[in-house]
Scaffold this motif. Structure first.
Motif, mmCIF file in Angstrom:
data_model
loop_
_atom_site.group_PDB
_atom_site.id
_atom_site.type_symbol
_atom_site.label_atom_id
_atom_site.label_comp_id
_atom_site.label_asym_id
_atom_site.label_seq_id
_atom_site.Cartn_x
_atom_site.Cartn_y
_atom_site.Cartn_z
ATOM 1 N N THR A 1 0.713 -1.078 -0.026
ATOM 2 C CA THR A 1 -0.002 -0.043 0.155
ATOM 3 C C THR A 1 0.844 1.316 0.053
ATOM 4 N N LEU A 2 1.777 1.304 0.864
ATOM 5 C CA LEU A 2 2.610 2.659 1.113
ATOM 6 C C LEU A 2 3.369 2.764 -0.068
ATOM 7 N N ALA A 3 3.988 1.813 -0.896
ATOM 8 C CA ALA A 3 4.928 1.700 -1.876
ATOM 9 C C ALA A 3 4.376 2.217 -3.202
ATOM 10 N N THR A 4 2.914 1.327 -3.477
ATOM 11 C CA THR A 4 2.363 1.449 -4.793
ATOM 12 C C THR A 4 3.312 0.952 -5.768
ATOM 13 N N PRO A 5 2.778 0.101 -6.701
ATOM 14 C CA PRO A 5 3.532 -0.209 -8.094
ATOM 15 C C PRO A 5 4.571 0.940 -8.764
ATOM 16 N N TYR A 6 4.314 2.053 -8.584
ATOM 17 C CA TYR A 6 5.162 2.991 -9.165
ATOM 18 C C TYR A 6 6.487 2.950 -8.356
ATOM 19 N N LYS B 1 -6.012 4.281 -0.744
ATOM 20 C CA LYS B 1 -4.826 5.051 -0.158
ATOM 21 C C LYS B 1 -4.331 5.867 -1.856
ATOM 22 N N PHE B 2 -3.068 5.363 -2.223
ATOM 23 C CA PHE B 2 -2.520 6.130 -3.303
ATOM 24 C C PHE B 2 -3.171 5.553 -4.583
ATOM 25 N N LEU B 3 -3.457 4.395 -4.587
ATOM 26 C CA LEU B 3 -4.347 4.125 -6.049
ATOM 27 C C LEU B 3 -5.370 4.875 -6.341
ATOM 28 N N ALA B 4 -6.369 5.229 -5.478
ATOM 29 C CA ALA B 4 -7.545 6.126 -5.575
ATOM 30 C C ALA B 4 -6.934 7.555 -5.523
ATOM 31 N N GLY B 5 -6.089 7.846 -4.647
ATOM 32 C CA GLY B 5 -5.680 9.038 -4.654
ATOM 33 C C GLY B 5 -6.140 10.276 -3.854
ATOM 34 N N GLN B 6 -7.568 10.352 -4.015
ATOM 35 C CA GLN B 6 -8.295 11.426 -3.592
ATOM 36 C C GLN B 6 -9.071 11.403 -2.291
ATOM 37 N N GLY B 7 -9.020 10.536 -1.677
ATOM 38 C CA GLY B 7 -9.870 10.135 -0.349
ATOM 39 C C GLY B 7 -11.069 10.037 -0.497
ATOM 40 N N HIS C 1 -6.704 8.527 7.684
ATOM 41 C CA HIS C 1 -6.189 8.053 6.395
ATOM 42 C C HIS C 1 -5.109 8.596 5.818
ATOM 43 N N LEU C 2 -4.476 8.003 4.690
ATOM 44 C CA LEU C 2 -3.120 8.187 4.215
ATOM 45 C C LEU C 2 -3.138 8.110 2.696
ATOM 46 N N GLY C 3 -2.076 8.606 2.284
ATOM 47 C CA GLY C 3 -1.938 8.288 0.679
ATOM 48 C C GLY C 3 -2.893 9.343 -0.210
ATOM 49 N N ASP C 4 -3.395 10.236 0.437
ATOM 50 C CA ASP C 4 -4.336 11.353 -0.479
ATOM 51 C C ASP C 4 -3.335 12.324 -0.837
ATOM 52 N N VAL C 5 -4.111 13.057 -1.801
ATOM 53 C CA VAL C 5 -3.251 14.165 -2.481
ATOM 54 C C VAL C 5 -2.790 15.184 -1.377
ATOM 55 N N ARG C 6 -3.879 15.326 -0.361
ATOM 56 C CA ARG C 6 -3.672 16.430 0.681
ATOM 57 C C ARG C 6 -2.850 15.716 1.891
ATOM 58 N N SER C 7 -1.997 16.846 2.631
ATOM 59 C CA SER C 7 -1.320 16.299 3.773
ATOM 60 C C SER C 7 -2.112 15.882 5.004
#
Ligand SMILES: Cc1ncc(COP(=O)(O)O)c(C=O)c1O
Length: 431
Positions: free
Chosen positions: A188-193, A211-217, A372-378
């Motif tokens: 989750t925290l690494a992402t395939p990128y 998290k990062f895959l969706a990205g926008q919470g 939450h985490l991995g959002d575009v917002r801090s």
């Protein structure tokens, strides 16, 4: 399209239910959203043929074209053979594990991991008769010594949340494979990128797509990706459900699906029967999010490194657990496994304990207080009074969750603004 033309006139209630033909075929630039519980069969024989062959679509808990498109995208980006999307990251972990292990079985897990997964293993799976032991670090002899005859899964986080204490994936994969056991990596925290665990020996990769895959919470989702390398000769004795005939004497999973037996069982049996189905709408939004994954994660990792470097040098800060810092004990593993960025979720511990953490959190203007985490917002959270309240003092100490620890998830904002906000917050924290 009306399947057949019923003799008119139809009553109001009947007419309001008849399918309406749209102008097809029409091509959509985005993945079409099939927000439908199921899919009609044209006739008796087609329904029977679907159940015989498994081809096509019948019911969205079993398969849905929008969900399938996003599954293919995630499998491709991870370098896997197939992927299954489910309703949340937590669902992905439990479905992946229950695809491997049953009552009387044993899971070996990395000691540093997301609190929800730890609770799942220690309490819910334990109640189902599945035991877990935890191993810290990358020492192969320690992992080897913890494997039991009934171990069926090894579970690691690619970048442990929130401590960033990386484990040598390939070293642990090698130990698991010596015994024919599957390695599951929560990436989750690494992402395939940033990291593709299958390239380093993982058999299954799981994600909280929320998290990062969706990205926008906006939505929740979870993904299970399989390397497609199930080897019945080496591992069949451990996974009887994959090599045995069906209950009614039909061919086994391995006979039907070969090296894809594991993910076929996860998709067709565990996920379908337990039913943590993802909404096609959520899958659609995750698919949209993935289209900007590389841009977001690249920016978030760069921002996180700048923020971690700033925090590390600040007198109000006792420690920063970010794998990208030169001082991190995980630095060598980060260079090997995460050369293009070390992610953007990490812990930071303030001098001054909980009162300092409270003052920091309440003084920040650009960081949202969220679990939450991995959002575009801090985002920021104080784990000890939120996510980690179910731990003993000793467990908290071992996990590095101190009274002054906060977890940060860095977004895509202008980094100078984030640093200025933190500067102000830390002044308040030390007041
Ligand atoms: C590493 C990790 N795995 C899994 C999950 C669970 O994901 P979800 O909230 O989508 O169920 C989380 C949630 O924070 C997480 O951080």
């Amino acid at each position: 399209m009306l399947r057949r033309s019923p003799a008119p006139p139809l009553g109001f209630a009947t007419r309001q239910l008849q399918p309406i033909e749209v102008d097809v075929p029409v091509r959509s630039r985005t993945t079409p959203l099939y927000l439908s519980a199921g899919f009609p069969f044209d006739a008796f024989d087609e329904s029977a043929e679907h159940f015989r062959s498994g081809d096509g679509y019948s019911y969205s808990r079993v398969a849905n074209p929008t969900v399938a498109a996003v599954e293919r995208r995630i499998a491709d980006l991870e370098g896997g053979a197939d992927a299954v999307l489910v309703g949340s990251g937590q669902a992905a972990i439990v479905v992946a594990l229950l695809g491997l292990v049953g009552a009387g079985g044993h899971v070996l897990a990395g000691a540093s991991m997301y609190e929800g997964t730890r609770g799942l293993l220690l309490e819910e799976l334990a109640r189902l008769g599945i035991a877990t032991d935890f191993v810290a670090g990358s020492d192969q002899d320690a992992w080897r010594a913890a494997i039991r005859p009934e171990t069926r899964a090894v579970l690691l986080e690619a970048i442990p949340n929130p401590r960033n204490d990386l484990v040598d994936l390939q070293a642990v994969a090698d130990v698991a494979h010596e015994h024919g056991i599957a390695l599951v990596v929560d990436s989750t925290l690494a992402t395939p990128y940033l990291l593709r665990p299958i390239e380093h020996g993982a058999d299954l990769v799981v994600h909280s797509a929320s998290k990062f895959l969706a990205g926008q919470g906006a939505v929740l989702g979870g993904a299970i990706v399989d390397a497609g390398t199930f080897d019945a000769t080496r591992s069949g004795h451990l996974y009887a459900h994959l090599v045995s005939p069906t209950r009614v004497g039909g061919p086994s999973r391995v006979e039907r699906h070969g090296p894809l037996a594991r993910i076929a069982h996860i998709r067709d049996a565990v996920a379908v029967r337990l039913g943590p189905t993802i909404s096609p709408l959520n899958a659609f939004l995750i698919g949209q999010g993935i289209e900007t994954l590389s841009l977001r994660v690249e920016r978030q990792s760069a921002n996180a490194l700048a923020v971690a470097t700033f925090l590390d040098a600040h007198p109000a800060v006792a420690s920063v657990d970010y794998a990208g810092l030169p001082s991190s004990p995980s630095r060598a593993l980060a260079e090997r496994y995460l050369p293009h960025g070390q992610g953007s979720v990490f812990a930071c511990t303030l001098h001054g304990g909980e009162p300092a953490a409270r003052r920091l959190v309440d003084a920040l203007e650009l960081f949202t207080v969220m679990t939450h985490l991995g959002d575009v917002r801090s985002l920021i959270l104080h784990p000890r009074t939120t996510s980690h309240t179910q731990r003993t003092e000793e467990e908290l100490g071992l996990a590095g969750i101190h009274p002054g620890t906060v977890r940060l998830s860095i977004g895509i904002e202008d980094v100078d603004d984030l640093v200025r906000d933190l500067e102000r917050g830390l002044r308040a924290a030390s007041a």
